[in-house]
Design a protein around this motif. Structure first.
Motif, PDB file in Angstrom:
ATOM      1  N   MET A 136       0.872  -1.177   0.000  1.00  0.00           N
ATOM      2  CA  MET A 136       0.000   0.000   0.000  1.00  0.00           C
ATOM      3  C   MET A 136       0.906   1.224   0.000  1.00  0.00           C
ATOM      4  SD  MET A 136      -2.504   1.331   3.087  1.00  0.00           S
ATOM      5  CE  MET A 136      -3.917   0.279   2.761  1.00  0.00           C
ATOM      6  N   VAL A 137       0.822   2.029  -1.057  1.00  0.00           N
ATOM      7  CA  VAL A 137       1.616   3.258  -1.063  1.00  0.00           C
ATOM      8  C   VAL A 137       0.746   4.386  -0.514  1.00  0.00           C
ATOM      9  CG1 VAL A 137       1.150   3.625  -3.557  1.00  0.00           C
ATOM     10  CG2 VAL A 137       2.979   4.892  -2.426  1.00  0.00           C
ATOM     11  N   VAL A 138       1.329   5.111   0.431  1.00  0.00           N
ATOM     12  CA  VAL A 138       0.628   6.221   1.070  1.00  0.00           C
ATOM     13  C   VAL A 138       1.320   7.510   0.644  1.00  0.00           C
ATOM     14  CG1 VAL A 138       0.004   7.291   3.276  1.00  0.00           C
ATOM     15  CG2 VAL A 138       0.020   4.780   3.052  1.00  0.00           C
ATOM     16  N   MET A 139       0.555   8.422   0.002  1.00  0.00           N
ATOM     17  CA  MET A 139       1.164   9.688  -0.399  1.00  0.00           C
ATOM     18  C   MET A 139       0.259  10.841  -0.030  1.00  0.00           C
ATOM     19  SD  MET A 139       2.881  11.012  -3.829  1.00  0.00           S
ATOM     20  CE  MET A 139       2.090  12.572  -3.500  1.00  0.00           C
ATOM     21  N   SER A 140       0.814  11.849   0.601  1.00  0.00           N
ATOM     22  CA  SER A 140       0.015  13.002   1.015  1.00  0.00           C
ATOM     23  C   SER A 140       0.009  14.063  -0.086  1.00  0.00           C
ATOM     24  CB  SER A 140       0.584  13.601   2.302  1.00  0.00           C
ATOM     25  OG  SER A 140       1.941  13.945   2.116  1.00  0.00           O
ATOM     26  N   ILE A 141      -1.076  14.814  -0.131  1.00  0.00           N
ATOM     27  CA  ILE A 141      -1.175  15.836  -1.197  1.00  0.00           C
ATOM     28  C   ILE A 141      -0.135  16.939  -0.991  1.00  0.00           C
ATOM     29  CG2 ILE A 141      -3.599  15.383  -1.745  1.00  0.00           C
ATOM     30  CD1 ILE A 141      -3.352  18.511  -0.190  1.00  0.00           C
ATOM     31  N   THR A 142       0.377  17.086   0.217  1.00  0.00           N
ATOM     32  CA  THR A 142       1.379  18.139   0.469  1.00  0.00           C
ATOM     33  C   THR A 142       2.740  17.784  -0.122  1.00  0.00           C
ATOM     34  OG1 THR A 142       1.804  17.153   2.626  1.00  0.00           O
ATOM     35  CG2 THR A 142       0.286  18.992   2.554  1.00  0.00           C
ATOM     36  N   GLU A 143       2.895  16.531  -0.559  1.00  0.00           N
ATOM     37  CA  GLU A 143       4.171  16.139  -1.191  1.00  0.00           C
ATOM     38  C   GLU A 143       4.249  16.591  -2.649  1.00  0.00           C
ATOM     39  OE1 GLU A 143       5.325  11.931  -0.199  1.00  0.00           O
ATOM     40  OE2 GLU A 143       3.577  12.153   1.099  1.00  0.00           O
ATOM     41  N   GLY A 144       3.119  16.958  -3.229  1.00  0.00           N
ATOM     42  CA  GLY A 144       3.121  17.455  -4.613  1.00  0.00           C
ATOM     43  C   GLY A 144       2.567  16.434  -5.590  1.00  0.00           C
ATOM     44  N   ASP A 145       1.957  16.950  -6.678  1.00  0.00           N
ATOM     45  CA  ASP A 145       1.280  16.054  -7.630  1.00  0.00           C
ATOM     46  C   ASP A 145       2.232  15.461  -8.674  1.00  0.00           C
ATOM     47  OD1 ASP A 145       1.772  18.235  -9.320  1.00  0.00           O
ATOM     48  OD2 ASP A 145      -0.254  19.030  -9.055  1.00  0.00           O
ATOM     49  N   LYS A 159      -0.589  -2.379  -4.918  1.00  0.00           N
ATOM     50  CA  LYS A 159      -1.949  -2.734  -5.341  1.00  0.00           C
ATOM     51  C   LYS A 159      -2.919  -1.598  -5.012  1.00  0.00           C
ATOM     52  CE  LYS A 159      -5.307  -6.439  -4.962  1.00  0.00           C
ATOM     53  NZ  LYS A 159      -5.586  -7.774  -4.431  1.00  0.00           N
ATOM     54  N   VAL A 160      -2.573  -0.822  -3.993  1.00  0.00           N
ATOM     55  CA  VAL A 160      -3.486   0.228  -3.550  1.00  0.00           C
ATOM     56  C   VAL A 160      -2.699   1.493  -3.212  1.00  0.00           C
ATOM     57  CG1 VAL A 160      -3.490  -0.786  -1.218  1.00  0.00           C
ATOM     58  CG2 VAL A 160      -5.305   0.786  -1.845  1.00  0.00           C
ATOM     59  N   LEU A 161      -3.305   2.614  -3.578  1.00  0.00           N
ATOM     60  CA  LEU A 161      -2.731   3.930  -3.283  1.00  0.00           C
ATOM     61  C   LEU A 161      -3.684   4.670  -2.359  1.00  0.00           C
ATOM     62  CD1 LEU A 161      -1.170   6.663  -3.773  1.00  0.00           C
ATOM     63  CD2 LEU A 161      -2.476   6.872  -5.893  1.00  0.00           C
ATOM     64  N   VAL A 162      -3.167   5.165  -1.252  1.00  0.00           N
ATOM     65  CA  VAL A 162      -3.976   5.997  -0.367  1.00  0.00           C
ATOM     66  C   VAL A 162      -3.420   7.416  -0.419  1.00  0.00           C
ATOM     67  CG1 VAL A 162      -4.865   6.335   1.956  1.00  0.00           C
ATOM     68  CG2 VAL A 162      -4.442   4.019   1.126  1.00  0.00           C
ATOM     69  N   VAL A 163      -4.232   8.324  -0.930  1.00  0.00           N
ATOM     70  CA  VAL A 163      -3.844   9.741  -0.992  1.00  0.00           C
ATOM     71  C   VAL A 163      -4.342  10.382   0.299  1.00  0.00           C
ATOM     72  CG1 VAL A 163      -3.922  11.839  -2.364  1.00  0.00           C
ATOM     73  CG2 VAL A 163      -4.260   9.631  -3.476  1.00  0.00           C
ATOM     74  N   THR A 164      -3.418  10.869   1.109  1.00  0.00           N
ATOM     75  CA  THR A 164      -3.790  11.371   2.437  1.00  0.00           C
ATOM     76  C   THR A 164      -3.807  12.901   2.484  1.00  0.00           C
ATOM     77  OG1 THR A 164      -1.498  11.254   3.128  1.00  0.00           O
ATOM     78  CG2 THR A 164      -2.875   9.361   3.642  1.00  0.00           C
ATOM     79  N   GLU A 191      -5.773   0.418  -7.071  1.00  0.00           N
ATOM     80  CA  GLU A 191      -6.960   0.912  -6.354  1.00  0.00           C
ATOM     81  C   GLU A 191      -6.587   2.229  -5.692  1.00  0.00           C
ATOM     82  OE1 GLU A 191      -9.991  -0.454  -5.901  1.00  0.00           O
ATOM     83  OE2 GLU A 191      -9.650  -2.418  -6.812  1.00  0.00           O
ATOM     84  N   ILE A 192      -7.492   3.204  -5.736  1.00  0.00           N
ATOM     85  CA  ILE A 192      -7.150   4.525  -5.187  1.00  0.00           C
ATOM     86  C   ILE A 192      -8.190   4.957  -4.157  1.00  0.00           C
ATOM     87  CG2 ILE A 192      -6.806   6.964  -5.752  1.00  0.00           C
ATOM     88  CD1 ILE A 192      -5.972   5.903  -8.621  1.00  0.00           C
ATOM     89  N   PHE A 193      -7.702   5.373  -3.007  1.00  0.00           N
ATOM     90  CA  PHE A 193      -8.580   5.927  -1.967  1.00  0.00           C
ATOM     91  C   PHE A 193      -8.062   7.295  -1.576  1.00  0.00           C
ATOM     92  CE2 PHE A 193      -9.125   1.397  -1.760  1.00  0.00           C
ATOM     93  CZ  PHE A 193     -10.494   1.252  -1.622  1.00  0.00           C
ATOM     94  N   LYS A 194      -8.991   8.246  -1.474  1.00  0.00           N
ATOM     95  CA  LYS A 194      -8.614   9.595  -1.032  1.00  0.00           C
ATOM     96  C   LYS A 194      -9.114   9.770   0.394  1.00  0.00           C
ATOM     97  CE  LYS A 194      -9.472  11.107  -5.727  1.00  0.00           C
ATOM     98  NZ  LYS A 194     -10.453  11.791  -6.572  1.00  0.00           N
ATOM     99  N   VAL A 195      -8.196  10.130   1.267  1.00  0.00           N
ATOM    100  CA  VAL A 195      -8.481  10.030   2.687  1.00  0.00           C
ATOM    101  C   VAL A 195      -8.042  11.290   3.437  1.00  0.00           C
ATOM    102  CG1 VAL A 195      -7.550   8.863   4.743  1.00  0.00           C
ATOM    103  CG2 VAL A 195      -8.429   7.506   2.845  1.00  0.00           C
ATOM    104  N   SER A 196      -8.824  11.639   4.440  1.00  0.00           N
ATOM    105  CA  SER A 196      -8.314  12.543   5.479  1.00  0.00           C
ATOM    106  C   SER A 196      -8.359  11.759   6.790  1.00  0.00           C
ATOM    107  CB  SER A 196      -9.184  13.797   5.590  1.00  0.00           C
ATOM    108  OG  SER A 196      -8.882  14.441   6.806  1.00  0.00           O
ATOM    109  N   GLU A 205     -14.460   3.527   3.461  1.00  0.00           N
ATOM    110  CA  GLU A 205     -14.341   2.837   2.176  1.00  0.00           C
ATOM    111  C   GLU A 205     -13.071   1.985   2.144  1.00  0.00           C
ATOM    112  OE1 GLU A 205     -15.043   5.973   2.646  1.00  0.00           O
ATOM    113  OE2 GLU A 205     -16.680   6.642   1.343  1.00  0.00           O
ATOM    114  N   LEU A 206     -11.986   2.534   2.684  1.00  0.00           N
ATOM    115  CA  LEU A 206     -10.723   1.795   2.708  1.00  0.00           C
ATOM    116  C   LEU A 206     -10.831   0.563   3.614  1.00  0.00           C
ATOM    117  CD1 LEU A 206      -7.765   1.554   1.888  1.00  0.00           C
ATOM    118  CD2 LEU A 206      -7.176   3.202   3.677  1.00  0.00           C
ATOM    119  N   VAL A 207     -11.508   0.728   4.752  1.00  0.00           N
ATOM    120  CA  VAL A 207     -11.715  -0.404   5.667  1.00  0.00           C
ATOM    121  C   VAL A 207     -12.472  -1.521   4.958  1.00  0.00           C
ATOM    122  CG1 VAL A 207     -13.103  -1.127   7.652  1.00  0.00           C
ATOM    123  CG2 VAL A 207     -11.583   0.851   7.854  1.00  0.00           C
ATOM    124  N   GLU A 208     -13.537  -1.150   4.234  1.00  0.00           N
ATOM    125  CA  GLU A 208     -14.331  -2.176   3.541  1.00  0.00           C
ATOM    126  C   GLU A 208     -13.488  -2.888   2.480  1.00  0.00           C
ATOM    127  OE1 GLU A 208     -17.136  -3.241   4.672  1.00  0.00           O
ATOM    128  OE2 GLU A 208     -17.090  -1.611   6.144  1.00  0.00           O
TER     129      GLU A 208
END
Lengths: 222, 127
Positions: A136-145, A159-164, A191-196, A205-208
């Motif tokens: 699972m790669v976790v990347m925050s929006i403050t790191e830049g697009d 397999k999954v990207l979580v944008v934090t 798979e992409i999840f956008k999260v705060s 959604e990520l839990v499910e």
């Protein structure tokens, strides 16, 4: 010059142990996720949010990778789950041997989900398989697009990207469309999840999704 | 940054091979590196120079051969060179499957047996 042909994989030692780990995880019907992201991407905060939502439904343990401290392990322990700390003492990633040794401190029979929080680093952890079911790669929006094409391997391997930190979108010049286009060019099936994690947005959604991965794994071994 | 630990693994492989072949020293280590491994050549060279001191590789040089990323699209039955890490099929725009570019292995060792020098001597003598 006399030439001696060898052809031996450099990562063979790690791959052999990661395969052993995988067999152990499969025997215990245990879903294992390897969480990778930069320092400060929000991996630990994300895990705190996930654990709070899921610990009544799944039995979870966490392996915490950190270069020196036990700070993250203390935060995860406070969520009420078992934690095993690995300090790499300078190493920039976890390897399969470290994880295998850490498993001795866990009762795998009692677990559904094992989360491995890797050392904060977008590069090196991508090269070392630990025997996990997925990265699972976790990347925050403050790191830049612009990061996917700068650090492509982890996006390709995950397999999954979580944008934090999406609650900070209004304060940043982060172009979500550009970012997702870059990601899809490298890994169209991710798979992409956008999260705060702070506000809780996107976590259910990520839990499910995670619970579904466990169900699929169990149904395939049944 | 993982180049140093990768190089340590390379040294373990090379030193085991040297032992198996009864070699006290070698002059060349050739590795193959896929372009999708995120392994930095300059860092590998640096790690090699640092680690070789005081070993049988002291006088050896490291040669890196890069393997480009190649993907395959089953729908178009097309093999194509990847542009960096982009995996999209140039024909249909879907994602393909990587078939080359993730290699990372020790290919061969070289031992200088003086053959090249002998040839040189012949040149000098005009033979």
């Amino acid at each position: 010059m006399k030439k001696i042909k060898i052809v031996k994989s450099v990562l063979k030692a790690n791959d052999r142990v990661s395969e052993q780990n995988r067999q152990i995880f499969d025997q215990h019907n245990l879903l294992v996720m390897n969480v990778i992201g930069s320092p400060g991407a929000g991996k630990t905060t994300l895990l705190e949010g996930l654990i709070k939502r899921v610990k009544d439904r799944l039995k979870i343990a966490v392996i915490e990778g950190d270069i020196f401290t036990i700070r993250d392990a203390k935060r995860i322990e406070a969520c009420g789950v078992d934690v095993v700390q690995i300090n790499t003492g300078g190493g920039c990633h976890l390897d399969a041997v470290m994880v295998q040794e850490a498993l001795e401190n866990l009762n795998l029979n009692k677990l559904d989900l094992l989360v491995i929080e890797n050392v904060g680093n977008l590069v090196c952890p991508a090269a070392f398989n630990l025997g996990e079911d997925f990265k699972m790669v976790v990347m925050s929006i403050t790191e830049g697009d612009d990061k996917p094409e700068k650090y492509p391997r982890i996006f390709q391997e995950s397999k999954v990207l979580v944008v934090t930190k999406i609650d900070l979108l209004k304060y940043n010049q982060f172009d979500m469309e550009r970012f997702l286009n870059e990601v899809k060019g490298i890994q169209p099936d991710i798979e992409i999840f956008k999260v705060s994690s702070i506000k809780g947005e996107g976590l259910d959604e990520l839990v499910e999704w995670i619970i579904k991965q466990l169900e699929v794994k169990k149904s395939m071994s049944a | 940054m993982h180049e140093l630990s990768l190089m340590q693994s390379i040294f373990e492989i090379v030193e085991a091979e040297m032992k198996a072949h009864g070699l006290a020293h070698i002059d060349l280590v050739k590795i193959k590196v896929g372009e999708l491994t995120a392994v930095e050549g300059a860092s590998m060279q640096f790690a090699f120079e640092v680690l070789k001191k005081g070993t049988g590789l002291e006088n050896a040089r490291l040669e890196i051969e890069y393997v480009p990323g190649v993907a395959y699209c089953a729908k178009c039955d097309l093999r194509y060179l990847m542009e960096g890490y982009r995996i999209i099929c140039p024909q249909c725009g879907r994602g393909g499957r990587i078939i080359a570019g993730k290699e990372l292995y020790v290919d061969s060792l070289g031992v200088d047996d003086g053959e090249e020098n002998k040839n040189c001597q012949k040149c000098i003598k005009g033979q």
